[in-house]
Design a protein around this motif. Structure first.
Motif, mmCIF file in Angstrom:
data_model
loop_
_atom_site.group_PDB
_atom_site.id
_atom_site.type_symbol
_atom_site.label_atom_id
_atom_site.label_comp_id
_atom_site.label_asym_id
_atom_site.label_seq_id
_atom_site.Cartn_x
_atom_site.Cartn_y
_atom_site.Cartn_z
ATOM 1 N N ARG A 20 0.812 -1.223 0.000
ATOM 2 C CA ARG A 20 0.000 0.000 0.000
ATOM 3 C C ARG A 20 0.845 1.273 0.000
ATOM 4 N N ARG A 148 -6.529 -4.121 -11.653
ATOM 5 C CA ARG A 148 -7.915 -3.829 -12.017
ATOM 6 C C ARG A 148 -8.886 -3.937 -10.852
ATOM 7 N N ARG A 149 -8.592 -4.720 -9.849
ATOM 8 C CA ARG A 149 -9.539 -4.940 -8.768
ATOM 9 C C ARG A 149 -9.295 -3.967 -7.625
ATOM 10 N N LYS A 150 -10.215 -3.993 -6.636
ATOM 11 C CA LYS A 150 -10.061 -3.146 -5.467
ATOM 12 C C LYS A 150 -8.743 -3.474 -4.780
ATOM 13 N N PHE A 151 -8.214 -2.501 -4.072
ATOM 14 C CA PHE A 151 -6.830 -2.545 -3.612
ATOM 15 C C PHE A 151 -6.471 -3.830 -2.888
ATOM 16 N N PHE A 152 -7.166 -4.147 -1.798
ATOM 17 C CA PHE A 152 -6.781 -5.295 -0.993
ATOM 18 C C PHE A 152 -6.995 -6.605 -1.746
ATOM 19 N N ALA A 153 -8.111 -6.709 -2.485
ATOM 20 C CA ALA A 153 -8.376 -7.921 -3.259
ATOM 21 C C ALA A 153 -7.324 -8.110 -4.336
ATOM 22 N N GLY A 154 -6.895 -7.000 -4.947
ATOM 23 C CA GLY A 154 -5.880 -7.084 -5.983
ATOM 24 C C GLY A 154 -4.535 -7.534 -5.434
#
Length: 342
Positions: A20, A148-154
């Motif tokens: 992050r 492409r996905r939301k931060f934590f999921a990516g």
């Protein structure tokens, strides 16, 4: 490994390291750049095709040199993006990306000079082919999902991709060891049969087990036996562990006529750890790296010149085409993977 694999690995490692602390796209971009940098040595001309081969994966793949270089690279990236407070993290990310590049190359059979400048020994495990989709795809998918996905999921998807690709490398090493055991047992059986029949004995001095193109199911085995070498194939799907072997001449007598350590014959013999063949066809001498390819279709096959030219110290050293048609090769590979004879 191929460029796509190194780019995917570099991006995945950088994303996982930066987390992050910066934008995912920045980590992915610089990871891809750093993952490519060591292979830029292919643009250096060392004088001839064989010299270019043995010097590839040389200084640019030294663990020490890459570690030193990563300090400046990490600092420069942090300054460029106005993230000076994160420069230590950028350095760690770039160090891991640069160092994992030659470590991944070590899993192939080509030969990577990891310990320069202290040693020019070329290390190559040979448990994966230079292009293997099953290794690369998890990395690519993980990086794309991270972008492409939301931060934590990516980030989690990227970590899973790294884990799966690492497990695949571990699997390849275990499979290679299994095939090595099968090959040694087969050679032992061949020796026993030879003794009973008073026929040619196989006494392997060195054994090379390498993955065939694009998979870790079918394996090629080369056993050095004095003046000869034996080639065999084994698929994990084979019903029988009794391997079929073909015998070939290494041309040791020819090699002995050119003992100079700084000349192509001994350069390649040293780089390939003895897995070379030298032969004369008419008035032409040829040198072949036995590790990559197979009988009748080798990746590195060199015309050295005539005996008179070599005697006077003149080496042409021209790489010769020695590959089978792609369609024919893929069809044969597919059949043999499934345990069917070719």
């Amino acid at each position: 490994m191929d460029s796509v694999s190194q780019i995917a690995l570099g991006s995945a490692v950088a994303i996982a390291t930066m987390g992050r602390r910066t934008a995912v796209w920045k980590a992915a971009l610089w990871g891809a750049v750093a993952g490519t940098l060591p292979d830029l040595d292919v643009f250096i001309d060392y004088g001839n095709a064989l010299a270019n081969m043995v010097n590839h994966r040389g200084n640019s793949h030294s663990l020490l040199y890459l570690l030193v270089f990563s300090v400046g690279l990490g600092w420069g990236i942090a300054r460029l993006h106005g993230e000076s407070r994160q420069w230590m993290r950028w350095w760690l990310a770039m160090a891991l990306v640069l160092l994992t590049h030659p470590i991944l190359d070590w899993f192939t059979v080509y030969g990577t000079q990891l310990l320069r400048p202290f040693s020019t020994q070329a290390y190559g495990l040979g448990s994966v082919f230079v292009i293997d989709p099953l290794y690369t795809l998890p990395l690519l998918v993980g990086v794309l999902l991270a972008l492409r996905r939301k931060f934590f999921a990516g980030l989690r998807a990227n970590q899973i991709g790294l884990l799966l690709s690492s497990l695949y490398l571990a699997w390849s090493a275990l499979a290679q060891q299994h095939v090595s055991d099968v090959a040694q047992a087969s050679l032992k059986a061949q020796r026993s049969a030879a003794q009973r029949n008073a026929a040619q004995d196989i006494a392997a001095e060195q054994l090379l087990v390498t993955a065939t193109p694009f998979n870790t199911v079918l394996w090629r085995v080369v056993a050095l036996d004095g003046a000869h070498y034996w080639e065999g194939f084994y698929s994990l799907l084979d019903a029988d562990r009794d391997m079929a072997w073909s015998r070939h001449d290494r041309g040791l007598a020819l090699q002995a006529q050119y003992p100079q350590p700084d000349q192509p014959v001994q350069q390649l013999a040293r780089f390939a750890q003895g897995y070379v063949r030298m032969e004369q066809n008419g008035d032409a001498l040829y040198l072949t790296d036995l590790r990559m390819g197979q009988e009748g279709s080798y990746n590195f096959h060199f015309l050295l010149g005539s005996p008179a030219e070599l005697a006077s110290g003149l080496y042409r050293v021209q790489k010769q085409s020695m590959t089978m048609p792609v369609k024919q090769g893929l069809q044969a590979l597919w059949r043999r993977i499934w345990g069917r004879p070719v």
